[in-house]
Motif scaffolding. Structure first.
Motif, mmCIF file in Angstrom:
data_model
loop_
_atom_site.group_PDB
_atom_site.id
_atom_site.type_symbol
_atom_site.label_atom_id
_atom_site.label_comp_id
_atom_site.label_asym_id
_atom_site.label_seq_id
_atom_site.Cartn_x
_atom_site.Cartn_y
_atom_site.Cartn_z
ATOM 1 N N CYS A 1 -7.140 -27.230 47.642
ATOM 2 C CA CYS A 1 -5.582 -27.178 48.062
ATOM 3 C C CYS A 1 -4.833 -27.999 47.616
ATOM 4 O O CYS A 1 -3.658 -27.694 47.181
ATOM 5 N N LEU A 2 -5.095 -29.174 47.627
ATOM 6 C CA LEU A 2 -4.370 -30.040 46.951
ATOM 7 C C LEU A 2 -3.993 -30.027 45.539
ATOM 8 O O LEU A 2 -2.739 -30.215 45.287
ATOM 9 N N LEU A 3 -4.791 -29.644 44.830
ATOM 10 C CA LEU A 3 -4.548 -29.415 43.317
ATOM 11 C C LEU A 3 -3.586 -28.211 43.346
ATOM 12 O O LEU A 3 -2.799 -28.433 42.406
ATOM 13 N N ARG A 4 -3.637 -27.487 44.348
ATOM 14 C CA ARG A 4 -2.762 -25.913 44.176
ATOM 15 C C ARG A 4 -1.289 -26.335 44.690
ATOM 16 O O ARG A 4 -0.389 -25.936 44.125
ATOM 17 N N SER B 1 -17.479 -40.519 45.108
ATOM 18 C CA SER B 1 -17.921 -41.826 45.385
ATOM 19 C C SER B 1 -18.284 -42.123 46.638
ATOM 20 O O SER B 1 -19.141 -43.006 47.039
ATOM 21 N N VAL B 2 -18.178 -41.360 47.604
ATOM 22 C CA VAL B 2 -18.634 -41.435 49.139
ATOM 23 C C VAL B 2 -20.317 -41.353 49.217
ATOM 24 O O VAL B 2 -20.693 -41.731 50.068
ATOM 25 N N HIS B 3 -20.660 -40.620 48.238
ATOM 26 C CA HIS B 3 -22.018 -40.329 48.043
ATOM 27 C C HIS B 3 -22.948 -41.732 47.754
ATOM 28 O O HIS B 3 -23.926 -42.037 48.172
ATOM 29 N N PHE C 1 -8.509 -38.271 40.093
ATOM 30 C CA PHE C 1 -8.822 -39.020 41.337
ATOM 31 C C PHE C 1 -9.451 -38.504 42.437
ATOM 32 O O PHE C 1 -10.422 -38.830 43.124
ATOM 33 N N LEU C 2 -9.186 -37.270 42.772
ATOM 34 C CA LEU C 2 -9.765 -36.415 43.905
ATOM 35 C C LEU C 2 -11.128 -36.112 43.509
ATOM 36 O O LEU C 2 -11.957 -36.314 44.409
ATOM 37 N N ASN C 3 -11.435 -36.139 42.362
ATOM 38 C CA ASN C 3 -12.964 -35.912 41.922
ATOM 39 C C ASN C 3 -13.867 -37.203 42.468
ATOM 40 O O ASN C 3 -14.836 -37.152 42.804
#
Lengths: 1017, 339
Positions: B332-335, B309-311, B302-304
């Motif tokens: 950070c979030l993944l950690r 997608s913003v591009h 999801f984060l990827n």
């Protein structure tokens, strides 16, 4: 104006904050020598000032150069008030005054303040330009080298050993010139430090002059001491052995040059042991001669010169030569006469050396000592040295006559000491009576025929054990036997000496530290009454110390003591005796008998049982000790009393036939007598206590050994891991009903616990040996006992140590530690390439030692390595490099030994002799007495290391803490301590490094031939 | 008979690692002796309790003398008083500056002030770490903070240079300094599940990639502009359809999640609000996902996709800023995403 001293002040770092407002310091430096002072600019607002001063130049007489220290004072500039002193550095420039030593002093020195301790560091460069001195009547003795080392220093060769030099100087103690209310501690401390520095310089110069008079060029075994007499003054005295030394480190002097006689000396081919058969026998008791003289108020004005006390006692050839024995015959008499004549010219035939070139020591008679009690407030002219000179002359005379009584013409391992309490002073001197080989003592005395005679005799290693005195006219009763080694000469049953174990002596098993400890209460008394009381107690103390030593030695199953040092300390209400020595089993001496306890009331059954229990305990201890120290002499004769002396192990081939001759047997039986009968009679509770205390000494934990000599007999495979340390303990005695027993127990526990702590602290170094363990006792106050110990712990290789028989590897390792002594004795044999055949075919042993790996190649390597040697100030500065596990930058080793295991000393940089005072008025804040003294000793070590590093050295050998005077006044939150240390600054190179370097060098002929020799022997 | 004075000074300073440990842990000499006795050292060495007492005292005295130098480690290297082999010097420094996980979690993000120091009593009680040790650790944090606070250049390098710490420890200190400086809240109950390692990891990413003053407000358009938000959602959903186990939950929650992430960026511009960064991340992202039982792999997917997608959003002009922001945030979030 024969010298120019140049000083440059480079920078400072880690200075203390002197201005609280800015947290910074405005530092500048005053450089003072004699009466001239220079100043640097003020470096504003920095704790790391960079002065980079010009060269300050002092034009001075070399007399001043020797006496004066360079004084560097760091100050904080203050515009409105007096400048505050940050601290000082005293630099002894003596090492710059002889060419072979240091050429420049350059490095970071701790800035020292007597109140605050070390406060940052200062980087200083010092150089000296010496001009040739044309004045023959000069007062300086520049160029005479001083060594604390009590043997011929490595990388030198003794051409002549001239003999005893001594001197003392006296001054008023500045401490006592101040009225307590006015005195600022700093001013008084600094005045004292400076004065002692000056006096040491003067003393050294005067001794140097005496050496020059004797045509020597060096003083070996230089021992300088201070006597803080209090109101009567401050005495600095020194003794030493004047020598003519030849430097060996230059390869040119070594290889081809060694077949041409060097200098004025006839190159006498060295010959191991002159003649073991020269003397007939006599008895020996180890420690017999003491004197107790007490002369409270005599004035000694008869001597005008300060130390040339002419006591005109011509040594008679008396006992010794009169008894020229059966086998020795005329030759022996000749040798004796020559020696005698060589020594007769000397006022005191004393030698401060404790280890000698092979062959120097012919026989050892035993320990001689003398003590005398004096009253300091009865010195008529306290500012002049005459009285003290006379006192010492008196004592030395005693020593000399004691030696003569033992049939000896010389005293080796000689030392002097004092103990002062208020106005009472005990002067002590001791040494080992000995017969010496005249060859070293004077050039030109040795005739060719004598040489030849000497060569005819087989070298043995037992000669020094043979008694020098007359058997029929023994000075005291002793049990004599024929030497267990050569069977020709008589030996005593026990031998006590103050010297190191001769390197060629055959020892069975390992040695161990043996201590006798004793306290005696004494009534507080004044003046003469006090002195008389002390004088009366001394003989009893000596006797008891001796008995304790003898008992403990027997308990260890050993038969000889080396390095014996007996210290008697006087306090207000007690006397303390502490004797330390290293016990060994000499193969040449008979097996010691056990200890037999005899009860007094044989009818009491339970008492009897108790006695037999004790006896069993003692026997068990002896058996255990024999196992512990690996004392397994071959076939003990005890089971076969009356039979011939059993074959000594190892070198028996030649002697076997003789030992089986029946003549020997009968003679032996006679002399054997009842050597077993060493009876301890338990006749009262005291004696019982004594036996108990015998058994309380706990052996060191497994993996530990200890000795007070240079190296441990029986251990040869030292690693390079060493740790020198000083430990100090002070205990307070409960003043209630103190008895001698309680005191003894306290003192004994103090010493034993201290040793236990050392073993525990150093446990990571196992297998390890504490070497040169040096205990000193002082009684700073009524109920305080202070014990100070300095020693070095050395790790050894366990696997090899377990082997009792000497493997070739071990042998060469052993040689390594004594290499130079041998090396310097065999210059001719060494140049095998230039001399196809040896002009003087050496004995087998000579060959072996000459060609062992530590012989020539090492010395030759020395010069190649000197260039590559990673030492010097550059190295020192590298301390700032970030930490890195394998870097060893800036490390300065300190050791009380004269060598560094696994390394070769390539250069002697000069003597280190430093005196510091530290005082505090905030004792609690500094962590109490322990915190205060711990910090101070650490600071002293640091200052010694910094001076050595600045000289370009990386070690101090023969290091000794001569004084550690500690005084406290907890109520006032105050304490003061005076410390005096000395040693020889050296450059050493690791043997492993040497090998790397030399393997990179093209191999020379000589080297390869030596290597071959190594393989074949 | 009492010992008035009892010292041992070696030419090479003896360092006993075990005793050093006890000293650092703040035990009194008496306690340290008791602990050593319990370790069986007397039996191993045949020493007596008195010997142990003397030895412990002696080491404590040495450490006390060394402590002054340890406050400025380069001094330990240059000083002449204690001859200590370099490897031992490094050990002394490293151990002195080491800290307890339990302690650092209590102090992390707090102002290193006298006020906090007063709370050390409570921290000591709570963590079971001796007050003495708490003080040492706190003072270490404060000392390092003070020295590097105003310095330019890399935080880790500065710390390493002035305190001669190992790389690992210097990075940890950089995180501590970073947290103390930004006063990030780490003590809230919902953050308790996070370890110091989690925070340090995030700190390192932030130190490396983020600079102060970047105009993160510009990113707000991603949630403020409804069209843009919808477009973003559809792009992400298209890309992830069938690939995500929790697709429907994601689809339902997308706008909330996106708002949360973008608002965090906006808040970073206000110093006051920065403190809540970790609270926000956990509240706005970690907790919603965790309550829907997203597996970590889905979070990563999801984060990827969310970030990439913003591009494709033509109306959005701050691509570079977004990448820098999301690159770090994603890490950070993944950690932070664990139980």
């Amino acid at each position: 104006m024969p010298g120019k001293l140049k000083v440059k002040i480079v920078a400072g770092r880690h200075l203390p904050v002197m201005d609280r407002a800015s947290d910074l310091t405005d530092a500048f430096v005053e450089v003072k020598f004699g009466n001239t002072t220079f100043k640097t600019d003020v470096y504003l607002k920095s704790l790391n000032p960079q002065w980079n001063s010009e060269w300050f130049k002092f034009e001075v007489d070399d007399e001043d150069l020797q006496d004066e220290p360079l004084q560097i004072t760091v100050l904080d500039h203050d515009t409105y008030s007096a400048n505050d002193a940050i601290g000082k550095v005293y630099i002894d420039i003596d090492p710059l005054l002889y060419s072979e030593a240091a050429t420049v002093i350059s490095g970071w020195f701790p800035i020292y303040d007597t109140i605050h301790g070390i406060r940052g560091e200062i980087n200083v460069v010092v150089k000296v330009d010496l001009f040739n001195d044309l004045n023959r009547f000069r007062q300086s003795s520049c160029g005479v080298k001083f060594f604390c080392t009590t043997s011929i220093p490595k990388c030198y060769r003794a051409v002549i050993i001239h003999g005893f030099v001594e001197e003392l100087v006296v001054n008023e103690d500045p401490e006592y010139q101040w009225i307590d209310r006015i005195r600022t501690p700093r001013a008084s401390n600094e005045a004292r430090q400076r004065l002692i520095s000056l006096m040491s310089g003067e003393l050294q110069r005067k001794i140097g002059l005496k050496v020059l008079e004797m045509r020597g060029n060096a003083v070996v075994g230089y021992l300088q001491c201070f006597d803080l007499e209090g109101e009567s003054g401050l005495v600095v005295r020194a003794i030493g052995t004047a020598c003519t030394l030849d430097k060996l480190s230059s390869p040119a002097a070594f290889l081809p040059a060694c077949n041409s006689p060097s200098k004025e000396m006839k190159e006498i081919p060295f010959n191991e042991d002159p003649n073991p058969n020269t003397h007939s026998s006599g008895p020996s008791t180890p420690l017999k001669n003491q004197t107790y003289s007490f002369s409270p108020s005599k004035s000694y004005s008869r001597q005008s010169s300060s130390s040339d006390t002419d006591l005109s006692l011509t040594p008679k050839t008396g006992m010794g030569s009169g008894s020229a024995g059966k086998e020795g015959g005329p030759f022996k008499a000749l040798l004796r006469q020559q020696t005698q004549s060589a020594l007769e010219q000397r006022e005191f035939p004393f030698f401060t050396l404790t280890a000698f070139p092979p062959g120097f020591l012919v026989h050892v008679g035993g320990v001689v000592s003398a003590r005398s009690v004096k009253l300091l407030d009865r010195i008529h002219n306290p500012d002049e040295p005459e009285t003290r000179d006379a006192w010492w002359a008196e004592i030395r005379q005693e020593i000399k006559s004691h030696a003569k009584a033992l049939g000896c013409h010389a005293v080796v391992g000689y030392s002097e000491s004092t103990s002062i309490c208020e106005e009472v002073c005990i002067l002590s001197a001791s040494g080992t009576a000995a017969v010496l080989n005249p060859r070293f003592l004077q050039d030109g005395t040795v005739e060719g025929c004598l040489e030849q005679r000497l060569e005819e005799n087989l070298p043995t290693r037992c000669g020094f054990c043979h008694i020098p005195y007359d058997e029929l006219n023994m000075p005291f009763p002793a049990h004599l036997t024929y030497c267990y080694n050569c069977r020709k000469q008589k030996v005593p049953d026990v031998l006590f000496t103050t010297i190191d174990l001769p390197t060629d002596a055959t020892v069975i098993g390992k040695g161990c530290l043996i201590q006798a400890r004793l306290c005696r209460l004494k009534k507080k008394a004044q003046a003469e009454a006090n002195a008389t009381a002390i004088s009366n107690l001394l003989p009893f103390m000596e006797y008891e110390v001796h008995t304790q030593l003898m008992n403990k030695l027997k308990l260890k199953g050993m038969n000889a003591l080396f390095g014996l040092r007996i210290q008697i300390t006087v306090g207000e209400n007690m006397l303390m005796g502490l004797a330390s020595a290293t016990g060994v089993y000499l193969a040449a001496l008979p097996t010691p008998g056990g200890i037999q306890i005899a009860g007094k009331t044989p009818n009491d059954g339970s008492y009897e049982q108790h006695i037999s229990h004790m006896q069993k305990k003692i026997n068990d201890t002896i058996a255990k000790n024999k196992e512990l120290y690996e004392i397994n002499p071959p076939e003990i004769s005890e089971e076969i009393i009356g039979s011939p002396i059993p074959e000594p192990r190892q070198r028996s081939r030649l002697l076997r036939s003789q030992s089986e001759s029946s003549d020997e047997v009968t003679e032996l039986d006679l002399s054997h007598g009842k050597k077993d009968a060493f009876v301890l009679e338990i006749d009262d509770t005291d004696a019982m206590e004594d036996v108990h205390s015998l058994l309380t000494d706990v052996p060191p934990p497994s993996g530990f050994y200890s000795c007070n000599t240079e190296i441990m007999p029986g251990i040869n495979n030292w690693t390079s891991e060493i740790q020198m340390f000083t430990s100090v303990r002070v205990i307070r005695l409960s003043s209630l009903n103190l008895t001698n027993q309680a005191l003894n127990k306290n003192f004994n526990d103090l010493c034993e616990n201290l040793l236990k702590s050392l073993y525990f602290k150093l446990r990571s170094m196992i297998p390890c040996c504490l070497c040169h363990v040096n205990f000193t006792v002082s009684l700073p106050e009524d109920e305080l006992i202070q014990v100070t110990v300095t020693a070095v712990a050395i790790t050894f290789d366990k696997n090899q140590a377990l082997q009792t028989t000497k493997t070739p590897v071990e042998k060469s390792l052993q040689r390594a530690s004594t290499d130079n002594e041998e090396l310097l004795q065999f210059p001719l044999e060494l140049c095998s390439d230039s001399l196809p055949s040896h002009p003087f075919p050496p004995a087998k042993e000579h060959l072996e030692s000459a060609s062992s790996n530590s012989g020539i190649p090492a010395a030759q390597r020395a010069m190649t390595v000197e260039k590559a040697s990673p030492v010097g100030d550059g190295n020192f500065r590298n301390r700032s490099a970030p930490p890195c596990a394998n870097s060893t930058v800036g490390v300065v080793k300190m050791t009380p030994l004269s060598f560094i295991p696994g390394a070769k000393i390539t250069k002697y940089l000069g003597i280190i002799n430093m005196f510091f005072i530290r005082e505090t008025t905030s004792l609690r804040e500094e962590g109490g007495v322990s915190g205060f003294l711990h910090a101070f000793i650490a600071e002293v070590f640091a200052m010694v290391r910094a001076h050595v590093a600045a000289l370009g050295g990386n070690a101090v050998v023969s290091y000794i803490m001569k004084q550690c005077v500690f005084m406290e006044n907890p109520n006032k939150n105050q304490a003061q301590c005076l410390i005096n240390v000395s040693g020889d600054a050296v450059v050493f190179v690791r043997e492993s490094d040497l090998e790397v370097v030399s393997s990179q060098q093209p191999t020379t002929n000589c080297q390869s031939s030596c290597t071959e020799g190594e393989v074949t022997t | 008979m009492t010992s008035e004075l009892d010292i041992f000074v070696g030419n090479t300073t003896l360092i006993d690692e075990d005793v050093y440990r006890l000293w650092l842990d703040g035990y009194s000499v008496t306690d340290a002796v008791a602990l050593r006795v319990r370790s069986g050292i007397l039996e191993q060495t045949g020493a007596t309790a008195a010997v142990l007492q003397s030895d412990t005292m002696d080491h404590y005295r040495t450490f006390h003398m060394l402590e002054r130098l340890l406050h400025a480690p380069p001094k330990l290297l240059h000083q002449l008083i204690f001859q200590i082999p370099p490897s031992r010097q490094a050990l002394l420094i490293e151990r002195y500056y080491a800290f307890d996980e339990a302690f650092v979690r209590e102090v992390l993000g707090k102002k290193l002030s006298k006020g906090t120091k007063k709370d050390l009593d409570d921290i000591s009680t709570k963590t079971g770490i001796t007050l003495k040790s708490c003080r040492r650790q706190f003072d270490n944090f404060k000392r390092v903070f003070k020295v590097v606070e105003e310095m330019r250049g890399s935080l880790v390098d500065n710390i390493q240079q002035h305190f001669l710490l190992s790389d690992r420890l210097a990075r940890d200190y950089a995180a501590i300094v970073f947290f103390a400086n930004n006063r990030f809240e780490t003590g809230k109950k919902k953050l308790q599940y996070l370890s110091f390692g989690d925070f340090a990891f995030c700190a390192e990413l932030m130190i490396q990639n983020w600079t102060l003053g970047a105009d993160l407000k510009e990113l707000k358009v991603l949630v403020a502009d409804k069209d843009l938000l919808d477009l973003h959602k559809s792009l992400v959903c298209t890309a992830l359809r069938g690939k995500l186990g929790v697709f429907s939950e994601m689809e339902a929650n997308f706008k909330n999640l996106s708002r949360g992430l973008v608002n965090v960026a906006a808040k970073l511009t206000h110093n006051k609000d920065v403190r809540d960064l970790f609270v926000d991340l956990v509240e706005k992202f970690v907790e919603p996902c965790r309550s829907d039982h997203w597996p970590l792999s889905d979070v990563r997917f999801f984060l990827n996709q969310y970030s990439a997608s913003v591009h494709s959003l033509d109306g959005f002009r701050h691509q570079a800023l977004w990448d820098r922001y999301m690159g770090t945030l994603r890490g950070c979030l993944l950690r932070l995403y664990h139980d």
